[in-house]
Design a protein around this motif. Structure first.
Motif, PDB file in Angstrom:
ATOM      1  N   TRP A   1       0.803  -1.088  -0.011  1.00  8.99           N
ATOM      2  CA  TRP A   1       0.050   0.052  -0.087  1.00  8.99           C
ATOM      3  C   TRP A   1       0.679   1.186   0.059  1.00  8.99           C
ATOM      4  O   TRP A   1       0.630   2.359  -0.917  1.00  8.99           O
ATOM      5  CB  TRP A   1      -1.038   0.066   1.179  1.00  8.99           C
ATOM      6  N   LEU A   2       1.997   1.107   0.973  1.00  2.52           N
ATOM      7  CA  LEU A   2       2.660   2.319   0.938  1.00  2.52           C
ATOM      8  C   LEU A   2       3.473   2.700  -0.535  1.00  2.52           C
ATOM      9  O   LEU A   2       3.597   3.821  -0.849  1.00  2.52           O
ATOM     10  CB  LEU A   2       3.945   2.121   2.093  1.00  2.52           C
ATOM     11  N   ARG A   3       3.897   1.545  -1.166  1.00  4.99           N
ATOM     12  CA  ARG A   3       4.720   1.487  -2.313  1.00  4.99           C
ATOM     13  C   ARG A   3       3.718   2.182  -3.399  1.00  4.99           C
ATOM     14  O   ARG A   3       4.146   3.103  -4.059  1.00  4.99           O
ATOM     15  CB  ARG A   3       5.225   0.339  -2.695  1.00  4.99           C
ATOM     16  N   ASP A   4       2.300   1.800  -3.537  1.00  5.97           N
ATOM     17  CA  ASP A   4       1.299   2.416  -4.400  1.00  5.97           C
ATOM     18  C   ASP A   4       1.063   3.863  -3.944  1.00  5.97           C
ATOM     19  O   ASP A   4       1.166   4.516  -5.018  1.00  5.97           O
ATOM     20  CB  ASP A   4       0.183   1.590  -4.322  1.00  5.97           C
ATOM     21  N   GLU A   5       1.049   4.136  -2.853  1.00  5.21           N
ATOM     22  CA  GLU A   5       0.790   5.758  -2.490  1.00  5.21           C
ATOM     23  C   GLU A   5       1.968   6.444  -2.754  1.00  5.21           C
ATOM     24  O   GLU A   5       1.794   7.612  -3.361  1.00  5.21           O
ATOM     25  CB  GLU A   5       0.504   5.720  -0.897  1.00  5.21           C
ATOM     26  N   LEU A   6       3.202   6.157  -2.521  1.00  4.82           N
ATOM     27  CA  LEU A   6       4.309   7.050  -3.207  1.00  4.82           C
ATOM     28  C   LEU A   6       4.428   6.886  -4.464  1.00  4.82           C
ATOM     29  O   LEU A   6       4.892   7.791  -5.141  1.00  4.82           O
ATOM     30  CB  LEU A   6       5.722   6.147  -2.518  1.00  4.82           C
ATOM     31  N   GLU A   7       3.996   5.939  -5.171  1.00  2.00           N
ATOM     32  CA  GLU A   7       3.948   5.797  -6.608  1.00  2.00           C
ATOM     33  C   GLU A   7       3.031   7.035  -7.301  1.00  2.00           C
ATOM     34  O   GLU A   7       3.329   7.573  -8.245  1.00  2.00           O
ATOM     35  CB  GLU A   7       3.666   4.699  -7.350  1.00  2.00           C
ATOM     36  N   LEU A   8       1.947   6.948  -6.584  1.00  4.12           N
ATOM     37  CA  LEU A   8       0.885   8.010  -6.750  1.00  4.12           C
ATOM     38  C   LEU A   8       1.366   9.269  -6.635  1.00  4.12           C
ATOM     39  O   LEU A   8       1.152  10.129  -7.531  1.00  4.12           O
ATOM     40  CB  LEU A   8      -0.385   7.456  -6.091  1.00  4.12           C
ATOM     41  N   LEU A   9       2.064   9.508  -5.406  1.00  6.66           N
ATOM     42  CA  LEU A   9       2.312  10.882  -5.215  1.00  6.66           C
ATOM     43  C   LEU A   9       3.500  11.134  -5.930  1.00  6.66           C
ATOM     44  O   LEU A   9       3.437  12.365  -6.658  1.00  6.66           O
ATOM     45  CB  LEU A   9       2.907  10.926  -3.833  1.00  6.66           C
ATOM     46  N   THR A  10       4.337  10.310  -6.756  1.00  7.52           N
ATOM     47  CA  THR A  10       5.470  10.769  -7.538  1.00  7.52           C
ATOM     48  C   THR A  10       4.521  11.200  -8.923  1.00  7.52           C
ATOM     49  O   THR A  10       5.165  12.223  -9.494  1.00  7.52           O
ATOM     50  CB  THR A  10       6.203   9.402  -7.814  1.00  7.52           C
ATOM     51  N   GLN A  11       3.765  10.581  -9.435  1.00  8.21           N
ATOM     52  CA  GLN A  11       2.971  10.672 -10.597  1.00  8.21           C
ATOM     53  C   GLN A  11       2.322  12.319 -10.423  1.00  8.21           C
ATOM     54  O   GLN A  11       2.145  13.121 -11.290  1.00  8.21           O
ATOM     55  CB  GLN A  11       1.821   9.729 -10.896  1.00  8.21           C
TER      56      GLN A  11
ATOM     57  N   ALA B   1      -2.304  12.764   0.766  1.00  9.23           N
ATOM     58  CA  ALA B   1      -0.830  12.328   0.064  1.00  9.23           C
ATOM     59  C   ALA B   1       0.143  13.340   0.660  1.00  9.23           C
ATOM     60  O   ALA B   1       1.365  13.162   1.158  1.00  9.23           O
ATOM     61  CB  ALA B   1      -0.963  12.464  -1.282  1.00  9.23           C
ATOM     62  N   LEU B   2      -0.179  14.659   0.793  1.00 10.68           N
ATOM     63  CA  LEU B   2       0.814  15.603   1.336  1.00 10.68           C
ATOM     64  C   LEU B   2       0.924  15.354   2.735  1.00 10.68           C
ATOM     65  O   LEU B   2       2.216  15.562   3.430  1.00 10.68           O
ATOM     66  CB  LEU B   2       0.210  17.137   0.903  1.00 10.68           C
ATOM     67  N   ALA B   3       0.205  15.454   3.416  1.00  8.39           N
ATOM     68  CA  ALA B   3       0.067  14.939   5.067  1.00  8.39           C
ATOM     69  C   ALA B   3       0.986  13.779   5.255  1.00  8.39           C
ATOM     70  O   ALA B   3       1.904  13.775   5.960  1.00  8.39           O
ATOM     71  CB  ALA B   3      -1.240  14.722   5.592  1.00  8.39           C
ATOM     72  N   GLN B   4       0.778  12.784   4.393  1.00  9.08           N
ATOM     73  CA  GLN B   4       1.638  11.626   4.821  1.00  9.08           C
ATOM     74  C   GLN B   4       3.000  12.101   4.490  1.00  9.08           C
ATOM     75  O   GLN B   4       4.067  11.551   5.126  1.00  9.08           O
ATOM     76  CB  GLN B   4       1.201  10.410   3.834  1.00  9.08           C
ATOM     77  N   ALA B   5       3.332  12.593   3.153  1.00 14.19           N
ATOM     78  CA  ALA B   5       4.687  12.924   2.896  1.00 14.19           C
ATOM     79  C   ALA B   5       5.467  14.022   4.159  1.00 14.19           C
ATOM     80  O   ALA B   5       6.552  13.814   4.104  1.00 14.19           O
ATOM     81  CB  ALA B   5       4.866  13.659   1.491  1.00 14.19           C
ATOM     82  N   LEU B   6       4.605  14.658   4.591  1.00 13.05           N
ATOM     83  CA  LEU B   6       5.260  15.706   5.526  1.00 13.05           C
ATOM     84  C   LEU B   6       5.251  15.016   7.142  1.00 13.05           C
ATOM     85  O   LEU B   6       5.572  15.722   7.658  1.00 13.05           O
ATOM     86  CB  LEU B   6       4.238  17.091   5.723  1.00 13.05           C
ATOM     87  N   GLY B   7       4.431  14.010   7.104  1.00 13.09           N
ATOM     88  CA  GLY B   7       4.229  13.520   8.543  1.00 13.09           C
ATOM     89  C   GLY B   7       3.430  14.155   9.492  1.00 13.09           C
ATOM     90  O   GLY B   7       3.644  14.256  10.642  1.00 13.09           O
TER      91      GLY B   7
END
Length: 101
Positions: free
Chosen positions: A8-18, A41-47
């Protein structure tokens, strides 16, 4: 971490990259970026929590200088620190780092 969580995390990171790739082409401000891609997505990236992102978006809370730098990094400069805090970093387009990290 369970395999499902890792996938799930890998998929989320791929989506954020796109999303970042598309956003870079569009040159977005924070509100436009969040309208397009959502708070999560931004919240997750920033923690941080999506609630804090929402407070920034609506203006209930100011983005701290440190958070402005983190947002700039997380969005690959799609949203710049100067756009978020011109009072600290100068007008957009002017490179001026006040030492916040």
């Amino acid at each position: 971490m369970m395999l499902a969580d890792a996938n799930w995390l890998r998929d989320e990171l791929e989506l954020l990259t796109q999303c970042l790739a598309v956003a870079n082409l569009l040159g977005m401000d924070l509100i436009s970026y969040l309208d397009e891609f959502g708070n999560r997505a931004l919240a997750q990236a920033l923690g941080v929590t999506p609630s804090l992102i929402s407070q920034w978006k609506t203006g209930r809370r100011n983005v701290s200088p440190e958070s402005a730098i983190r947002i700039e990094r997380a969005t690959n400069s799609t949203v710049t620190r100067a756009e978020l805090r011109p009072d600290i970093f100068g007008p957009p387009g002017e490179s001026r780092d006040q030492g916040a990290a």
